[in-house]
Enzyme design. Structure first.
Site, mmCIF file in Angstrom:
data_model
loop_
_atom_site.group_PDB
_atom_site.id
_atom_site.type_symbol
_atom_site.label_atom_id
_atom_site.label_comp_id
_atom_site.label_asym_id
_atom_site.label_seq_id
_atom_site.Cartn_x
_atom_site.Cartn_y
_atom_site.Cartn_z
ATOM 1 N N HIS A 63 -7.215 12.079 -2.126
ATOM 2 C CA HIS A 63 -8.459 11.483 -1.604
ATOM 3 C C HIS A 63 -9.392 12.568 -1.064
ATOM 4 C CE1 HIS A 63 -10.906 8.133 -0.606
ATOM 5 N NE2 HIS A 63 -10.689 8.108 0.715
ATOM 6 N N HIS A 92 -13.134 14.396 2.722
ATOM 7 C CA HIS A 92 -13.760 13.086 2.530
ATOM 8 C C HIS A 92 -15.286 13.156 2.349
ATOM 9 C CE1 HIS A 92 -14.342 8.708 2.944
ATOM 10 N NE2 HIS A 92 -13.021 8.602 2.761
ATOM 11 N N HIS A 130 -7.043 0.464 3.966
ATOM 12 C CA HIS A 130 -6.971 1.724 4.694
ATOM 13 C C HIS A 130 -5.808 1.652 5.675
ATOM 14 C CE1 HIS A 130 -11.084 1.531 3.161
ATOM 15 N NE2 HIS A 130 -11.097 2.853 3.217
ATOM 16 N N ASP A 150 -6.210 4.140 1.657
ATOM 17 C CA ASP A 150 -6.982 5.380 1.745
ATOM 18 C C ASP A 150 -6.969 5.955 3.160
ATOM 19 O OD1 ASP A 150 -7.639 4.797 -0.849
ATOM 20 O OD2 ASP A 150 -9.807 4.862 -0.556
ATOM 21 N N ASP A 151 -7.250 7.263 3.204
ATOM 22 C CA ASP A 151 -7.623 7.996 4.422
ATOM 23 C C ASP A 151 -6.459 8.463 5.278
ATOM 24 O OD1 ASP A 151 -10.181 7.590 3.590
ATOM 25 O OD2 ASP A 151 -10.738 6.180 5.169
#
Length: 463
Positions: free
Chosen positions: A319, A323, A411, A268-269
């Site tokens: 995603h 956020h 991540h 993620d991210d």
């Protein structure tokens, strides 16, 4: 003088006899051609009627299918009439006798679906006999067999986005092999992305589909794609009888893949230029695949990383753009968060759109799922790399929680996560796990919108 006259008379009589014989031959040849064309039409239509028309030197026969009551099939008759005008324009002013046959081939392609192909045959008289000038397909129509209403090719499939991605990926792969520039590749992929493939001329053939498009030079091109490559996206009731055995084999393959010892890696991210390329390098070294859940605000400036993710066999996920905790946002805000990110990812990747959303913090509800329009994918193994920011603790936590069919959350923006990754992969592979994308974990079956996936078996419909 008498001898010359006699010779002239003899020549005239011979020419007359020749002309009569030629006319007789042409008449017989005309009957033969008509019989051949009508016999050909019978192969594809139980019953039909013939409409004759003469236009100068042009003789036209419309061979129109009829129903059980002997009435013309109106929709086919209308299409033939429309096509006739185009053909007449082409051969207008013919100086010799010209025969034109317009006909329809009706073939059952799948359950209750016919593909009607419209053909023209053209013959022109010579001194002796006829020469065929043309035999070509003018157009075709997919229709329901019982109503003859148009059948849209998209009805074959259960997930339009998955089909669009399939075509775009095929175009990207072929363009790469052909060494095409980004601009030429875009000309091709644009015909398939965002459901544009629905507008293309597509036929259902014996063992698959044929789809026509324009190549990078605007020349006619086509793909012939077997059903075996499309089973994952097809509605089961659309599988042709002739493909049932192959479909049974496909289902057995899916079952076998779903039983494999696998964990889906997910990050993620990202992307982050300082860390994501290193993650990709590690994955490549260990022959592992992963799904990268991209933050929309991180796309600009990192397009090359997104292209690399795709090129190296990984999967792209959504995603959100900024956020946020999505259930705390309005429906319009959620829609924008998700769809603007998918647009950015598609632009960067060459047209591939994410099939799933990883909601920030795992937060979702029915509203979020509806606005997203794609599957929700959370996790069953949280590495807690975001919490520990310690490679050793992350490795130990994963060892304690790893399980078959799990989805592992990591991540790709933390240095400590990159540091831990080789040991994590080595441990899991030593335990017999194959490390795959979420798509591979589900054996290539498209993820369903309005469903939340936590692992391979924990799949919840969002009501």
């Amino acid at each position: 003088m008498i001898g010359v006259l006699t010779l002239a008379i003899l020549v005239f009589e011979l020419l007359t006899i020749h002309r009569i014989m030629a006319d007789q031959f042409n008449e017989e040849e005309l009957k033969r051609i008509i019989q051949v064309e009508q016999d050909d039409t019978k192969k594809y239509n139980e019953n039909f009627t013939v409409k004759d028309e003469t236009n100068g030197n042009i003789e036209i026969q419309e061979l129109i299918p009829t129903d059980s009551s002997g009435n013309e099939v109106a929709s086919i008759a209308e299409q033939i009439s429309t096509l006739k005008q185009t053909v007449l324009e082409k051969y207008a002013g013919a100086s010799k006798k010209t025969l034109i046959f317009l006909k329809a081939y009706q073939t059952k392609v799948i359950s209750n679906v016919n593909d009607i192909h419209y053909y023209v045959s053209v013959y022109q008289q010579k001194d002796r006999g006829f020469e065929q000038l043309e035999f070509s397909e003018l157009t075709h129509q997919l229709v329901f067999a019982d109503t003859l209403q148009p059948f849209e090719i998209s009805k074959l499939f259960n997930n339009d986005l998955a089909v669009s991605n399939f075509f775009v990926k095929k175009a990207l792969d072929e363009s790469k092999v052909d060494g095409l520039s980004d601009n030429l590749t875009e000309k091709i992929t644009s015909q398939f992305k965002d459901n544009n493939w629905k507008k293309l001329d597509t036929s259902i053939i014996q063992n698959g589909i044929r789809i026509k498009y324009k190549d990078g030079n605007d020349s006619d091109a086509e793909w012939t794609i077997p059903f075996t490559e499309l089973f994952a996206y097809m509605n089961e009731n659309m599988i042709p009888e002739t493909e049932k055995e192959n479909y049974t084999t496909y289902l057995a393959t899916v079952k076998e893949k779903l039983s494999k010892k696998r964990i889906a890696l997910s990050f993620d991210d990202g992307p982050r230029p300082e860390t994501t390329p290193r993650v990709l390098e590690i994955l490549k070294k260990y022959n592992a695949h992963a799904t990268f859940y991209i933050v929309g605000s991180h796309v600009e400036g990192n397009e090359s990383i997104i292209k690399q993710i795709v090129a190296e066999g990984h999967e792209l996920g959504n995603h959100s753009y900024s956020h946020p905790l999505l259930p705390k946002k309005s429906a319009d805000e959620v829609y924008k968060e998700v769809h603007s990110t998918s647009d950015l990812i598609a632009k960067a990747s060459g047209g591939l759109r994410p099939m799933s959303l990883r909601p920030p913090y795992g937060g979702f509800d029915k509203m979020v799922a509806e606005q997203a329009g794609i599957a929700i994918v959370n996790w069953s193994i949280d590495s807690l790399d975001w919490k520990y920011r310690d490679a050793a603790k992350t490795i130990e936590h994963i060892k304690e929680n790893a399980h078959n069919g799990g989805i592992l959350l990591m991540h790709d923006i933390h240095e400590e996560s990159v540091e831990a990754l080789p040991s994590i992969i080595e441990y899991l592979q030593a335990e017999g796990y194959e490390l795959v994308t979420v798509d591979e974990l589900m054996a290539g079956q498209p993820l369903k919108p309005n469903h939340a996936y936590f692992n391979r078996v924990d799949i919840q419909k969002i009501d």
